[in-house]
Scaffold this motif. Structure first.
Motif, PDB file in Angstrom:
ATOM      1  N   GLY A 234       0.821  -1.202   0.000  1.00  0.00           N
ATOM      2  CA  GLY A 234       0.000   0.000   0.000  1.00  0.00           C
ATOM      3  C   GLY A 234       0.856   1.254   0.000  1.00  0.00           C
ATOM      4  O   GLY A 234       0.765   2.094   0.886  1.00  0.00           O
ATOM      5  N   HIS A 235       1.724   1.366  -1.014  1.00  0.00           N
ATOM      6  CA  HIS A 235       2.643   2.494  -1.099  1.00  0.00           C
ATOM      7  C   HIS A 235       2.513   3.181  -2.448  1.00  0.00           C
ATOM      8  O   HIS A 235       2.111   2.570  -3.443  1.00  0.00           O
ATOM      9  CB  HIS A 235       4.086   2.034  -0.896  1.00  0.00           C
ATOM     10  CG  HIS A 235       4.367   1.569   0.487  1.00  0.00           C
ATOM     11  ND1 HIS A 235       3.925   0.352   0.963  1.00  0.00           N
ATOM     12  CD2 HIS A 235       5.022   2.166   1.513  1.00  0.00           C
ATOM     13  CE1 HIS A 235       4.299   0.215   2.211  1.00  0.00           C
ATOM     14  NE2 HIS A 235       4.973   1.299   2.572  1.00  0.00           N
ATOM     15  N   CYS A 236       2.869   4.461  -2.455  1.00  0.00           N
ATOM     16  CA  CYS A 236       2.874   5.242  -3.689  1.00  0.00           C
ATOM     17  C   CYS A 236       4.256   5.139  -4.315  1.00  0.00           C
ATOM     18  O   CYS A 236       5.260   5.417  -3.663  1.00  0.00           O
ATOM     19  CB  CYS A 236       2.539   6.701  -3.403  1.00  0.00           C
ATOM     20  SG  CYS A 236       2.661   7.766  -4.862  1.00  0.00           S
ATOM     21  N   THR A 237       4.307   4.736  -5.563  1.00  0.00           N
ATOM     22  CA  THR A 237       5.594   4.621  -6.251  1.00  0.00           C
ATOM     23  C   THR A 237       5.865   5.828  -7.149  1.00  0.00           C
ATOM     24  O   THR A 237       6.839   5.832  -7.901  1.00  0.00           O
ATOM     25  CB  THR A 237       5.627   3.332  -7.107  1.00  0.00           C
ATOM     26  OG1 THR A 237       4.562   3.365  -8.055  1.00  0.00           O
ATOM     27  CG2 THR A 237       5.483   2.107  -6.216  1.00  0.00           C
ATOM     28  N   HIS A 238       4.994   6.842  -7.069  1.00  0.00           N
ATOM     29  CA  HIS A 238       5.193   8.091  -7.813  1.00  0.00           C
ATOM     30  C   HIS A 238       5.559   9.167  -6.794  1.00  0.00           C
ATOM     31  O   HIS A 238       4.712   9.917  -6.312  1.00  0.00           O
ATOM     32  CB  HIS A 238       3.918   8.456  -8.563  1.00  0.00           C
ATOM     33  CG  HIS A 238       4.107   9.554  -9.581  1.00  0.00           C
ATOM     34  ND1 HIS A 238       4.917  10.644  -9.382  1.00  0.00           N
ATOM     35  CD2 HIS A 238       3.579   9.692 -10.830  1.00  0.00           C
ATOM     36  CE1 HIS A 238       4.884  11.421 -10.438  1.00  0.00           C
ATOM     37  NE2 HIS A 238       4.083  10.873 -11.341  1.00  0.00           N
ATOM     38  N   GLY A 239       6.850   9.232  -6.470  1.00  0.00           N
ATOM     39  CA  GLY A 239       7.314  10.115  -5.404  1.00  0.00           C
ATOM     40  C   GLY A 239       6.957  11.570  -5.598  1.00  0.00           C
ATOM     41  O   GLY A 239       6.561  12.248  -4.653  1.00  0.00           O
ATOM     42  N   ALA A 240       7.115  12.074  -6.828  1.00  0.00           N
ATOM     43  CA  ALA A 240       6.857  13.494  -7.074  1.00  0.00           C
ATOM     44  C   ALA A 240       5.403  13.853  -6.785  1.00  0.00           C
ATOM     45  O   ALA A 240       5.110  14.905  -6.199  1.00  0.00           O
ATOM     46  CB  ALA A 240       7.220  13.852  -8.515  1.00  0.00           C
ATOM     47  N   CYS A 241       4.502  12.979  -7.184  1.00  0.00           N
ATOM     48  CA  CYS A 241       3.076  13.232  -6.952  1.00  0.00           C
ATOM     49  C   CYS A 241       2.764  13.194  -5.456  1.00  0.00           C
ATOM     50  O   CYS A 241       2.089  14.079  -4.926  1.00  0.00           O
ATOM     51  CB  CYS A 241       2.240  12.198  -7.692  1.00  0.00           C
ATOM     52  SG  CYS A 241       0.457  12.368  -7.434  1.00  0.00           S
ATOM     53  N   PHE A 242       3.255  12.173  -4.766  1.00  0.00           N
ATOM     54  CA  PHE A 242       3.007  12.027  -3.331  1.00  0.00           C
ATOM     55  C   PHE A 242       3.565  13.226  -2.565  1.00  0.00           C
ATOM     56  O   PHE A 242       2.876  13.819  -1.713  1.00  0.00           O
ATOM     57  CB  PHE A 242       3.665  10.728  -2.838  1.00  0.00           C
ATOM     58  CG  PHE A 242       3.364  10.394  -1.406  1.00  0.00           C
ATOM     59  CD1 PHE A 242       2.337   9.514  -1.083  1.00  0.00           C
ATOM     60  CD2 PHE A 242       4.107  10.937  -0.373  1.00  0.00           C
ATOM     61  CE1 PHE A 242       2.059   9.193   0.253  1.00  0.00           C
ATOM     62  CE2 PHE A 242       3.849  10.630   0.953  1.00  0.00           C
ATOM     63  CZ  PHE A 242       2.815   9.757   1.265  1.00  0.00           C
ATOM     64  N   ASP A 243       4.804  13.611  -2.886  1.00  0.00           N
ATOM     65  CA  ASP A 243       5.440  14.727  -2.178  1.00  0.00           C
ATOM     66  C   ASP A 243       4.738  16.044  -2.461  1.00  0.00           C
ATOM     67  O   ASP A 243       4.596  16.891  -1.574  1.00  0.00           O
ATOM     68  CB  ASP A 243       6.919  14.823  -2.567  1.00  0.00           C
ATOM     69  CG  ASP A 243       7.720  13.618  -2.085  1.00  0.00           C
ATOM     70  OD1 ASP A 243       7.213  12.878  -1.222  1.00  0.00           O
ATOM     71  OD2 ASP A 243       8.842  13.427  -2.585  1.00  0.00           O
ATOM     72  N   GLY A 244       4.298  16.219  -3.706  1.00  0.00           N
ATOM     73  CA  GLY A 244       3.605  17.452  -4.056  1.00  0.00           C
ATOM     74  C   GLY A 244       2.294  17.606  -3.297  1.00  0.00           C
ATOM     75  O   GLY A 244       1.969  18.689  -2.792  1.00  0.00           O
ATOM     76  N   LYS A 245       1.539  16.515  -3.208  1.00  0.00           N
ATOM     77  CA  LYS A 245       0.271  16.558  -2.474  1.00  0.00           C
ATOM     78  C   LYS A 245       0.515  16.748  -0.970  1.00  0.00           C
ATOM     79  O   LYS A 245      -0.264  17.425  -0.291  1.00  0.00           O
ATOM     80  CB  LYS A 245      -0.522  15.279  -2.722  1.00  0.00           C
ATOM     81  CG  LYS A 245      -1.095  15.191  -4.137  1.00  0.00           C
ATOM     82  CD  LYS A 245      -1.949  13.945  -4.317  1.00  0.00           C
ATOM     83  CE  LYS A 245      -2.598  13.920  -5.704  1.00  0.00           C
ATOM     84  NZ  LYS A 245      -3.434  12.721  -5.899  1.00  0.00           N
ATOM     85  N   THR A 246       1.588  16.158  -0.485  1.00  0.00           N
ATOM     86  CA  THR A 246       1.926  16.328   0.935  1.00  0.00           C
ATOM     87  C   THR A 246       2.247  17.778   1.244  1.00  0.00           C
ATOM     88  O   THR A 246       1.769  18.341   2.236  1.00  0.00           O
ATOM     89  CB  THR A 246       3.123  15.437   1.313  1.00  0.00           C
ATOM     90  OG1 THR A 246       2.763  14.061   1.133  1.00  0.00           O
ATOM     91  CG2 THR A 246       3.523  15.656   2.760  1.00  0.00           C
ATOM     92  N   GLU A 247       3.065  18.418   0.391  1.00  0.00           N
ATOM     93  CA  GLU A 247       3.430  19.820   0.610  1.00  0.00           C
ATOM     94  C   GLU A 247       2.197  20.721   0.554  1.00  0.00           C
ATOM     95  O   GLU A 247       2.061  21.659   1.334  1.00  0.00           O
ATOM     96  CB  GLU A 247       4.460  20.271  -0.430  1.00  0.00           C
ATOM     97  CG  GLU A 247       5.854  19.705  -0.214  1.00  0.00           C
ATOM     98  CD  GLU A 247       6.459  20.117   1.113  1.00  0.00           C
ATOM     99  OE1 GLU A 247       6.291  21.281   1.532  1.00  0.00           O
ATOM    100  OE2 GLU A 247       7.097  19.255   1.757  1.00  0.00           O
ATOM    101  N   ALA A 248       1.301  20.430  -0.369  1.00  0.00           N
ATOM    102  CA  ALA A 248       0.071  21.222  -0.481  1.00  0.00           C
ATOM    103  C   ALA A 248      -0.774  21.086   0.787  1.00  0.00           C
ATOM    104  O   ALA A 248      -1.348  22.073   1.278  1.00  0.00           O
ATOM    105  CB  ALA A 248      -0.732  20.788  -1.703  1.00  0.00           C
ATOM    106  N   ALA A 249      -0.829  19.872   1.337  1.00  0.00           N
ATOM    107  CA  ALA A 249      -1.594  19.646   2.572  1.00  0.00           C
ATOM    108  C   ALA A 249      -0.953  20.360   3.758  1.00  0.00           C
ATOM    109  O   ALA A 249      -1.649  20.921   4.616  1.00  0.00           O
ATOM    110  CB  ALA A 249      -1.703  18.151   2.846  1.00  0.00           C
TER     111      ALA A 249
END
Length: 563
Positions: A234-249
């Protein structure tokens, strides 16, 4: 102060060395060199009690000399007076310049330097002589578990491996490390990155809406990775997308707290030294009155964690100026000791022995005495607003008092501040008073003299009063305060609590201010209810308290006559 001396090894103690690992082979080589030539380069020490010294930089040389020659050997040393922060900084820089210092040791010491810089990474980079990228990478290592850091210090893994492990939550790092070290040969950093990308961003830790992630092709689902046994699926393998959404949150959470605290910081790995809880009581308490005042300080606020494993956690009621906080704690402790000293000499028990003072709880009997000494650093928006109010108050006073006006006018000339008299403002005032229109407010001297001479006495008198008043907007703040203080201007005659001022404040600043001027007590139980509402509703409630005497209630943040 700096002195050069030869000091016996036995009179020197180890200090706050950022280097925790001393490579045995390198130490053996150093000992051989010391045995052959002695210690040629002075170590750096600072004086301690009873004629002893503490090492700031050069512990490897001291260790080698102690082993080879013993405690009686006199080692060359530079003696310098340094506080703890200065010693940390000097030790780190000296060790970095000598190289071979473990990156984890650099990270730990750099985090302390960052704390001294109040979380300003650019300033910390400048002091260390590092690039910002190097600092960020080192600080990220602070999120590594103890086992990972030890493996790096002992050179069982490379720096790149540790940097990648730092992105994994701490509770999983040791298991991943074990898998990494158990392989027949240590994977390269590039190979390890590829393996970790499959499992480093757990969807269960995401702080953003995961609705789109359910059907996303980058959701690992039931995929198996090399470290699948150590870390659940249950992990995200698209780091850029995950990190971008995290920063926005994280940014959204920061914005949601903007009305509550003067300062909100997103805290990343390595910035743990910038987190300091504001306390009134206890060993690290600043005292009740100072704590109340601190809640209105620009360095009071909350932190939002961007550290893996703690993403999105909010840590409230923090002081972001460790140096200032330490001084306030020291001042509170000193005041308590000073108050306790006479009691120790005079209080006697029935047996005639001196009574032992009770142990301090940090909630001092000295609180009433500390109230007037409570100090904070105001936000820039409050500073700008009150400066405008002060200038307006001075203009009114000078326009209404001819004697004070003349005194200030001469004082401005004698102090070199007459240059701040504004010809443009005087010209506009002249046009308004005489009801004349001018295409320009730049006059030749003879033209200006003719216009003034043709005016009646009342016009000239108003222009005279306007000379000093027009300078109020141009003089420096320091000069402005000097004049206001000399004239003993009562700001309460020119200003009272208003919507414009309250809207500049955060909720914590508002609460501290209301407590200071007595508005909190006047509102009683309705204060907490009001403060739980929206900013506009809070302001409205605070400005409509029946029977509260708003006139003359000038909070500390608006006063000019404070130490």
């Amino acid at each position: 102060m700096q002195l050069q001396a030869s000091i016996k090894v036995g009179n020197i103690l180890p200090g706050r060395n950022p280097r925790g690992y001393f490579d045995p082979s390198e130490m053996t080589a150093l000992e051989d060199s010391v045995k052959s030539k002695g210690v040629l380069q002075a170590i750096l020490v600072r004086p301690r009690d009873a004629g002893r010294y503490e090492i700031v930089a050069g512990e490897r040389r001291w260790r080698a000399a102690k082993k080879v020659f013993g405690d009686e050997y006199e080692i060359p040393a530079l003696v310098r007076d340094l506080d703890d922060g200065e010693a940390d900084e000097a030790a780190l820089i000296e060790n970095i310049q000598r190289a071979d210092m473990s990156p984890t040791e650099e990270a730990e010491a750099a985090a302390k330097i960052l704390g001294r810089c109040q979380g300003d990474r650019d300033e910390a980079s400048r002091r260390l002589g590092w690039s910002r990228t190097t600092l960020d990478k080192r600080l990220a290592l602070m999120n590594c578990s103890e086992r990972v850091r030890r493996a790096l210090s002992e050179r069982r893994i490379q720096l790149g491996h540790a940097e990648l492990l730092a992105a994994v939550t701490r509770d999983k790092q040791d298991a991943v490390l074990e898998k990494l070290l158990s392989q027949a040969s240590l994977p390269t950093v590039a190979q390890f990155r590829g393996q970790l990308e499959q499992i480093s961003r757990a969807l269960s830790s995401a702080i953003f809406d995961k609705g789109e992630c359910t059907s996303c092709s980058h959701n690992s689902g039931n995929q198996q990775a090399l470290f699948g046994e150590a870390i659940a699926a249950g992990h995200c393998t698209h780091g850029a997308c995950f990190d971008g959404k995290t920063e926005a949150a994280l940014d959204a959470k920061k914005a949601s707290l903007a009305d509550d605290y003067p300062t909100i910081r997103i805290v990343r790995p390595g910035e743990n030294f910038t987190l300091l809880r504001l306390l009134a009581e206890g060993d690290t308490g600043v005292g009740d009155e100072q704590a109340k005042a601190c809640r209105a300080c620009k360095n009071f606020g909350a932190a939002i964690s961007a550290v893996p494993g703690k993403l999105g956690n909010v840590y409230p009621d923090l002081c972001f100026d460790a140096s200032c906080n330490a001084k306030k704690v020291a001042a509170r402790i000193k005041l308590e000791k000073d108050k306790a000293t006479p009691a120790e000499g005079s209080a006697k028990t029935a047996s005639g022995k001196s009574a032992t003072p009770a142990k301090s709880s940090g909630k001092a009997a000295s609180q009433p005495d500390t109230k007037s000494d409570a100090k904070v650093q105001d936000s820039q928006r409050v500073k700008d607003y009150r400066l405008t109010v002060w200038r307006k108050a001075l203009r009114r006073e000078l326009m209404g008092n001819r004697d004070n006006n003349l005194t200030v006018l001469i004082a401005l000339a004698l102090s070199g501040n007459a240059r701040h008299i504004s010809d443009t403002k005087l010209g506009k005032a002249f046009a308004a008073i005489t009801k004349q229109e001018f295409t320009s407010f730049v006059f030749k001297a003879d033209e200006a003299a003719r216009l003034v001479a043709q005016s009646d006495e009342a016009v000239r008198d108003k222009l005279f009063l306007g000379l000093a008043a027009s300078a109020a907007d141009g003089i420096e703040e320091k000069t402005l305060v000097q004049i206001l203080t000399y004239l003993e201007i009562d700001l309460g005659r020119h200003w009272k609590l208003c919507e414009e001022f309250l809207k500049l404040l955060t909720k914590s600043e508002i609460e501290a201010m209301c407590d200071e001027i007595g508005l909190k007590v006047a509102m009683g139980g309705t204060f907490a209810k009001a403060m739980s509402g929206k900013k506009d509703d809070i302001v409205k409630a605070l400005l409509n308290v029946a029977a509260f005497p708003y006139e003359g209630k000038v909070p500390r943040s608006m006063r000019f006559n404070i130490a």
